[in-house]
Design an enzyme around this catalytic site. Structure first.
Site, PDB file in Angstrom:
ATOM      1  N   ARG A  11       0.639  -1.392   0.400  1.00 52.88           N
ATOM      2  CA  ARG A  11      -0.142   0.100   0.223  1.00 52.88           C
ATOM      3  C   ARG A  11       0.996   1.270   0.185  1.00 52.88           C
ATOM      4  NH1 ARG A  11      -4.817   0.129   4.463  1.00 52.88           N
ATOM      5  NH2 ARG A  11      -4.799  -1.648   3.962  1.00 52.88           N
ATOM      6  N   SER A  99      -8.162   0.067   0.799  1.00 53.93           N
ATOM      7  CA  SER A  99      -9.158   0.308   2.216  1.00 53.93           C
ATOM      8  C   SER A  99      -9.411   1.603   2.985  1.00 53.93           C
ATOM      9  CB  SER A  99      -8.104  -0.205   3.742  1.00 53.93           C
ATOM     10  OG  SER A  99      -9.317  -0.738   4.722  1.00 53.93           O
ATOM     11  N   HIS A 100      -9.060   1.888   3.717  1.00 53.25           N
ATOM     12  CA  HIS A 100      -9.844   3.570   3.904  1.00 53.25           C
ATOM     13  C   HIS A 100      -9.088   4.220   4.162  1.00 53.25           C
ATOM     14  CE1 HIS A 100      -7.553   1.487   7.402  1.00 53.25           C
ATOM     15  NE2 HIS A 100      -6.515   2.831   7.274  1.00 53.25           N
ATOM     16  N   LYS A 109      -4.078  -6.492  -1.695  1.00 54.43           N
ATOM     17  CA  LYS A 109      -4.298  -7.526  -1.158  1.00 54.43           C
ATOM     18  C   LYS A 109      -4.384  -8.770  -1.260  1.00 54.43           C
ATOM     19  CE  LYS A 109      -7.320  -4.858   2.861  1.00 54.43           C
ATOM     20  NZ  LYS A 109      -8.530  -4.978   3.630  1.00 54.43           N
ATOM     21  N   ASP A 243     -16.186   0.702   6.259  1.00 58.06           N
ATOM     22  CA  ASP A 243     -14.830   1.433   5.084  1.00 58.06           C
ATOM     23  C   ASP A 243     -14.667   1.245   3.755  1.00 58.06           C
ATOM     24  OD1 ASP A 243     -14.442  -1.527   4.808  1.00 58.06           O
ATOM     25  OD2 ASP A 243     -12.069  -0.971   5.752  1.00 58.06           O
ATOM     26  N   ASP A 245     -12.989  -0.527   1.714  1.00 56.77           N
ATOM     27  CA  ASP A 245     -13.335  -1.489   0.761  1.00 56.77           C
ATOM     28  C   ASP A 245     -13.986  -2.993   1.304  1.00 56.77           C
ATOM     29  OD1 ASP A 245     -11.399  -2.385   2.890  1.00 56.77           O
ATOM     30  OD2 ASP A 245     -10.386  -3.640   1.537  1.00 56.77           O
ATOM     31  N   ASP A 247     -14.729  -4.234   3.945  1.00 55.24           N
ATOM     32  CA  ASP A 247     -14.456  -5.870   4.738  1.00 55.24           C
ATOM     33  C   ASP A 247     -14.492  -5.006   6.388  1.00 55.24           C
ATOM     34  OD1 ASP A 247     -11.828  -4.435   5.340  1.00 55.24           O
ATOM     35  OD2 ASP A 247     -11.027  -5.505   4.482  1.00 55.24           O
ATOM     36  N   ARG A 248     -14.578  -4.079   6.439  1.00 53.65           N
ATOM     37  CA  ARG A 248     -14.724  -3.427   8.315  1.00 53.65           C
ATOM     38  C   ARG A 248     -15.942  -2.948   7.783  1.00 53.65           C
ATOM     39  NH1 ARG A 248     -11.774   0.934  10.846  1.00 53.65           N
ATOM     40  NH2 ARG A 248     -11.009   1.321   8.277  1.00 53.65           N
ATOM     41  N   HIS A 330     -13.621  -5.406  12.614  1.00 52.90           N
ATOM     42  CA  HIS A 330     -13.219  -6.788  10.855  1.00 52.90           C
ATOM     43  C   HIS A 330     -14.484  -8.250  11.850  1.00 52.90           C
ATOM     44  CE1 HIS A 330     -10.147  -5.088   8.670  1.00 52.90           C
ATOM     45  NE2 HIS A 330      -9.561  -4.703   9.223  1.00 52.90           N
TER      46      HIS A 330
END
Length: 454
Positions: A11, A99-100, A109, A243, A245, A247-248, A330
Site C-alpha cells: 500500500r 481500504s480506508h 491485498k 470502510d 473496501d 471488509d469492516r 473486522h
C-alpha cells in the site's frame, strides 16, 4: 521502495512509491515468487479509486507475463474477492485497494488458495526483493503468457452465496447505511433487491474514489456523524457505516449512539454459540474483558489473538472457530472461508434483531456495557522500544501481570491496558479499560504521564 510493502499488504501513495510500472512488476513478482508453478488461475478485482482500473490492468499484465492465468471479476469489495478466490477454485487472488486510506493511496491485498492470508512474512517479502532486483536492471525471466478471463456477473453469483445467510421471516427492519462512497455502495442495491423486508436509508452509496463526503474509515468518530444523524432523522432501527473496501463496518443503535466493535463481537458471538455450541470464539487483545466473559457465559471457549487480519485468519483456521472479531471492526466467519466480511456481520446483526421480538439494539447491547474503555489512543514517539521497556519495568515493580502476545499488556486488579507499536507509523497505540469512568480517567492520566516523561 518508499515503504509500500507493509506487514499485511502492499500500500502506498500513487506517484510516490506506487505507480503503474511498479504494479506491473508486482504482478511479475507475484507470478515468480508466490504463484510460481500454480496451474489454477489467479482472481483479480479492484475498488472504485480513480487509479484502480490502471493499477489492476498493469497487475494483470504482469501476472500474465509471468505465466499466470487470470480471472478478472472487475469491481468488487474485498470480501467478494475472498469469495471469488474459493468459488472459482483459484490458486490465489489479489484485490486492488487501499481500504480506508485517502484518495491518493492504492495497493494490493494478496491471498493464496482458499483465501489463505499472505503477508510480508509469507511471501510479500520475496515480491519486494523481486521488484528491487527488476528495478536495478536484472533481466526478467520469460514465461508463456497467461490468459485473462473476464467475468461479467460475479456480483449476482456472490449474492447467490450470501443471501441464504439472512434468515427468512416477515419482520421488517429499517437501517441507515453509510457506504462512504466506497465499495459497499456497489453491493447494497443488490442487498436491498434480494431482501424485500430490509428497508434501507442510503448515505453516500455513489462510488467515488475521491471520497467527497468523509473518509471511509468508520473507526473515527467524526466519520459516524452522518449515519448517527440519519438514524434519528429517519427513525431507523439501527445504522451501519462501512470502510472503503467493505471488509469492516461499525454499528450505531436506534438512539444514534455508536457501539464499539468489541461489544458487537460479544453480541454476534452469542448467536454463533447457539449454532455451534462449545466452539472457540476469537477476539483481539485490545477488546474489552466483557468479550471473553460473555463467551464463557454462553458456553464457548474464548481465544485471545494478535491484532491483524493475517494473524486472525490463521488462528480462525487453527482453532476451527466459527467466528472472531477485532476492535477495528473486522469480523471473521468460518462460513466466509475464515475471512472478514462487513456484509456478513450486517446479516448476522439483522438476524439477531429480527429474532428479538421488538427489543431495541441498545437494550440488547446494554448488558455488555460493563466496563469503561478509552478506545485506541495514538502517541507519536521517537523510541518505542525504550518506552515499552520502561513502562514494563514500572508496572512489574507494582506486581502487574504482564504478557507480550502483541506489544505489552499490563493487567492490574481493576484495570488493564495494551501498548503496542504500529506496523506502519512511528506510533504507540494504547487501549486501556477500567471498572468505571473515574478509574479509567485516572489510569489513563497515569500511563500518559509515564509515556510523556520518557
Amino acid at each position: 521502495m518508499s515503504g509500500i510493502f507493509k506487514a499485511y499488504d502492499i500500500r502506498g501513495v500513487v506517484g510516490d512509491g506506487l505507480s503503474a510500472q511498479r504494479a506491473y512488476l508486482i504482478g511479475r513478482g507475484l507470478a515468480a515468487e508466490v504463484f510460481s508453478g500454480e496451474k489454477r488461475p489467479i482472481v483479480v478485482s479492484r475498488d472504485m479509486r480513480t487509479h484502480s482500473p490502471e493499477m489492476a490492468a498493469e497487475l494483470i499484465r504482469g501476472l500474465g507475463a509471468g505465466g499466470c492465468d487470470v480471472i478478472d471479476i472487475g469491481l468488487a469489495a474485498t470480501p467478494m474477492n475472498y469469495w471469488a478466490n474459493v468459488h472459482y477454485n483459484s490458486g490465489g487472488s489479489v484485490q486492488v485497494t487501499a481500504s480506508h486510506n485517502g484518495p491518493k493511496y492504492n495497493g494490493f491485498k494478496v491471498s493464496g488458495a482458499n483465501a489463505a492470508p499472505l503477508d510480508f512474512s509469507t511471501g510479500l517479502d520475496k515480491v519486494e526483493a523481486f521488484v528491487l532486483r527488476a528495478e536495478s536492471g536484472a533481466d526478467l525471466a520469460t514465461a508463456q503468457s497467461g490468459s485473462v478471463r473476464h467475468v461479467e456477473n460475479a456480483l449476482g453469483e456472490y449474492f447467490d452465496f450470501m443471501t441464504p445467510f439472512a434468515e427468512p421471516g416477515d419482520a421488517t427492519v429499517k437501517v441507515a447505511i453509510d457506504a462512504g462512497n466506497g465499495m459497499a455502495g456497489f453491493f447494497l442495491p443488490e442487498l436491498a433487491r434480494r431482501l424485500p423486508w430490509l428497508k434501507l436509508v442510503p448515505l453516500f452509496w455513489e462510488l467515488d474514489g475521491t471520497f467527497p463526503n468523509h473518509e471511509a474509515d468508520p473507526l473515527k468518530a467524526e466519520n459516524l456523524r452522518d449515519v448517527e444523524k440519519a438514524v434519528l432523522q429517519h427513525g431507523c432501527d439501527f445504522g451501519v457505516a462501512f470502510d472503503g473496501d467493505a471488509d469492516r463496518c461499525m454499528f450505531v443503535d436506534e438512539r444514534g449512539i455508536s457501539i464499539s466493535s468489541d461489544l458487537i463481537t460479544a453480541f454476534i458471538a452469542g448467536a454463533m454459540l447457539e449454532r455451534f455450541p462449545g466452539s472457540a470464539i476469537l477476539y483481539d487483545l485490545r477488546s474489552s474483558q466483557v468479550v471473553p466473559e460473555s463467551i464463557v457465559e454462553r458456553g464457548g471457549v474464548p481465544v485471545r489473538g494478535r491484532v491483524g487480519h493475517s494473524f486472525m485468519k490463521r488462528l480462525m483456521k487453527e482453532k476451527s472457530a466459527p467466528f472472531g472479531g477485532e476492535l477495528s471492526g473486522h469480523y471473521y466467519f468460518r462460513e466466509c472461508f475464515n475471512t472478514d466480511s462487513g456484509l456478513m456481520a450486517l446479516l448476522q446483526v439483522l438476524n439477531i434483531w429480527r429474532r428479538a421480538d421488538g427489543q431495541t439494539l441498545s437494550h440488547m447491547i446494554a448488558p455488555l456495557r460493563r466496563y469503561s474503555a478509552t478506545g485506541e489512543i495514538n502517541f507519536r514517539v521517537a523510541d518505542a522500544p525504550l518506552i515499552l521497556r520502561t513502562i514494563e519495568e514500572h508496572y512489574a515493580a507494582q506486581g502487574a501481570k504482564l504478557d507480550h502476545l502483541d506489544g505489552l499488556t499490563v493487567q492490574m486488579p481493576n484495570w488493564w491496558f495494551n501498548l503496542r507499536s504500529s506496523n506502519t507509523e512511528p506510533l504507540l497505540r494504547l487501549n486501556l479499560e477500567a471498572a468505571n469512568d473515574g478509574e479509567r480517567d485516572v489510569r489513563l492520566d497515569e500511563v500518559q504521564a509515564l509515556i510523556e516523561a520518557i
